[in-house]
Design a protein around this motif. Structure first.
Motif, PDB file in Angstrom:
ATOM      1  N   CYS A 174      -9.275  -4.088  -0.993  1.00 39.02           N
ATOM      2  CA  CYS A 174      -9.452  -5.484  -0.580  1.00 39.02           C
ATOM      3  C   CYS A 174     -10.932  -5.873  -0.534  1.00 39.02           C
ATOM      4  O   CYS A 174     -11.315  -6.979  -0.922  1.00 39.02           O
ATOM      5  CB  CYS A 174      -8.803  -5.713   0.779  1.00 39.02           C
ATOM      6  N   THR A 231      -8.821 -10.851   4.518  1.00 40.14           N
ATOM      7  CA  THR A 231      -7.884 -10.205   5.438  1.00 40.14           C
ATOM      8  C   THR A 231      -7.898 -10.958   6.760  1.00 40.14           C
ATOM      9  O   THR A 231      -8.883 -11.623   7.112  1.00 40.14           O
ATOM     10  CB  THR A 231      -8.246  -8.727   5.657  1.00 40.14           C
ATOM     11  N   LEU A 276     -10.786  -9.710  -1.299  1.00 42.57           N
ATOM     12  CA  LEU A 276      -9.565 -10.332  -0.788  1.00 42.57           C
ATOM     13  C   LEU A 276      -9.713 -10.585   0.704  1.00 42.57           C
ATOM     14  O   LEU A 276     -10.156  -9.706   1.450  1.00 42.57           O
ATOM     15  CB  LEU A 276      -8.361  -9.438  -1.043  1.00 42.57           C
ATOM     16  N   VAL A 329      -3.367  -3.624   6.057  1.00 40.67           N
ATOM     17  CA  VAL A 329      -4.466  -2.870   5.453  1.00 40.67           C
ATOM     18  C   VAL A 329      -5.253  -2.064   6.482  1.00 40.67           C
ATOM     19  O   VAL A 329      -6.012  -1.155   6.118  1.00 40.67           O
ATOM     20  CB  VAL A 329      -5.431  -3.804   4.686  1.00 40.67           C
ATOM     21  N   VAL A 351      -3.400  -8.466   4.522  1.00 44.03           N
ATOM     22  CA  VAL A 351      -3.811  -9.263   3.376  1.00 44.03           C
ATOM     23  C   VAL A 351      -2.572  -9.950   2.824  1.00 44.03           C
ATOM     24  O   VAL A 351      -1.513  -9.335   2.683  1.00 44.03           O
ATOM     25  CB  VAL A 351      -4.499  -8.394   2.297  1.00 44.03           C
ATOM     26  N   GLY A 407      -1.023  -9.387  -1.165  1.00 40.14           N
ATOM     27  CA  GLY A 407      -1.723  -8.146  -1.472  1.00 40.14           C
ATOM     28  C   GLY A 407      -0.897  -7.227  -2.346  1.00 40.14           C
ATOM     29  O   GLY A 407       0.288  -7.469  -2.612  1.00 40.14           O
TER      30      GLY A 407
END
Length: 335
Positions: A314, A321, A319, A286, A296, A299
């Motif tokens: 994200c 990372t 989310l 990402v 991620v 993902g």
């Protein structure tokens, strides 16, 4: 005789071009393409580049339909067609003349069942083949039941048709292949590019009005590929040239000596794993910051969220990372 062993790029391109050609028999067309690739390699090793031309080079490299041409090569001014077959009886003089009597020279290439190896048996002038057929019909009668005549001359004797030259090995010097991640030498903030085409050494290229002194490598950039209709990371690197040509993706030509393999080859949207894990989970890149790569796990794929929006996605979806040094990561195929 010479043995040619095609690599995966040769195989993929030979098959995809046959499909794009719309061949009635894709298998036969693919095998014929491999025979042409084999003979091109022979020419590159033993004949001066300025005295031979492969009519289908662009078509096979970019997997495009061939423009009509009655022959595959021109060598020393002679029209040459390459005949490739698993069935050795295809190389009987009478069969060759019946199937192709319009070219100057025929080159005969035999292949194994699984197409992992091809043997260039030799070549012969079409006029000589016609003469042999006529002579056998007039004076020899039927051939012996267990002994059929194959008309071939050694491959090396092709050199005798042209000027007296030494071994003319013109294999590419550059180390790159389609799919390699590269960057420009001497630039601290050089963008990572993707090799699309490695041009033949004899290709003459002009950059900014001056002829390129060296071998050309055509490169594009992930940001351009990301704008395409699908996830380019699903495409076999052997077919990048075909894909970019179909989608009008911008390509940039560099002298091979001005490129190097990227120190950090990863870009946003790449599919990776952490190589030190025993059972690594797949992840998506990402962000790339110098030597570090943020990923991620579990993902979204590039065709679900565009790579340019992955970082914001994200953050919006909360989310997690994780950041690693790039040398801890490995590429994997998308699932």
């Amino acid at each position: 005789m010479y043995q040619f062993t095609p690599d995966e790029i040769d195989r993929k391109r030979a098959n995809h071009q046959a499909v794009k050609q719309g061949a009635d028999d894709v298998d036969a067309k693919r095998i014929g393409n491999l025979g042409e690739i084999a003979f091109e390699q022979f020419c590159r090793e033993y004949l001066p580049a300025e005295m031979w031309e492969w009519k289908n080079e662009d078509a096979i490299r970019r997997c495009n339909p061939e423009s009509f041409s009655g022959h595959d090569f021109e060598v020393f001014g002679y029209e040459i067609d390459v005949k490739t077959s698993r069935d050795v009886s295809a190389f009987h003089p009478e069969t060759l003349v019946e199937n192709d009597s319009d070219d100057d020279i025929l080159v005969m290439v035999w292949h194994r069942d699984n197409e992992d190896s091809l043997i260039m048996l030799g070549w012969e002038r079409v006029e000589t083949l016609k003469s042999k057929v006529e002579t056998e019909q007039q004076f020899s009668g039927n051939s012996p039941d267990k002994l059929e005549h194959l008309a071939t001359r050694p491959m090396n004797e092709l050199r005798d048709l042209g000027p007296n030259t030494a071994n003319m090995n013109q294999k590419p010097e550059n180390p790159f292949q389609p799919g390699d991640r590269v960057e420009k030498r001497g630039e601290e903030e050089s963008s990572v590019g993707v090799v699309v085409e490695v041009l033949p050494p004899e290709t003459q290229i002009e950059l900014y009005g001056q002829e390129l002194d060296g071998e050309g490598v055509r490169v594009t950039f992930p940001s351009s590929l990301d704008e395409g209709p699908g996830d380019w990371r699903d495409i076999d690197p052997a077919l990048f040239s075909s894909y970019c040509d179909d989608q009008d993706v911008s390509l940039y030509t560099y002298k091979h000596a001005n490129l190097k393999f990227a120190d950090n080859p990863f870009t946003v949207g790449d599919y990776v794993i952490k190589s030190s894990h025993d059972d690594p989970d797949p992840a998506v890149v990402v962000d790339v910051d110098g030597e570090d790569v943020s990923v991620v796990y579990e993902g979204p794929r590039g065709d679900e969220v565009s790579p340019a929006n992955l970082k914001d996605h994200c953050e919006a979806e909360e989310l997690s990372t994780y950041s690693y040094s790039h040398d801890e990561m490995e590429f994997i195929a998308s699932e």
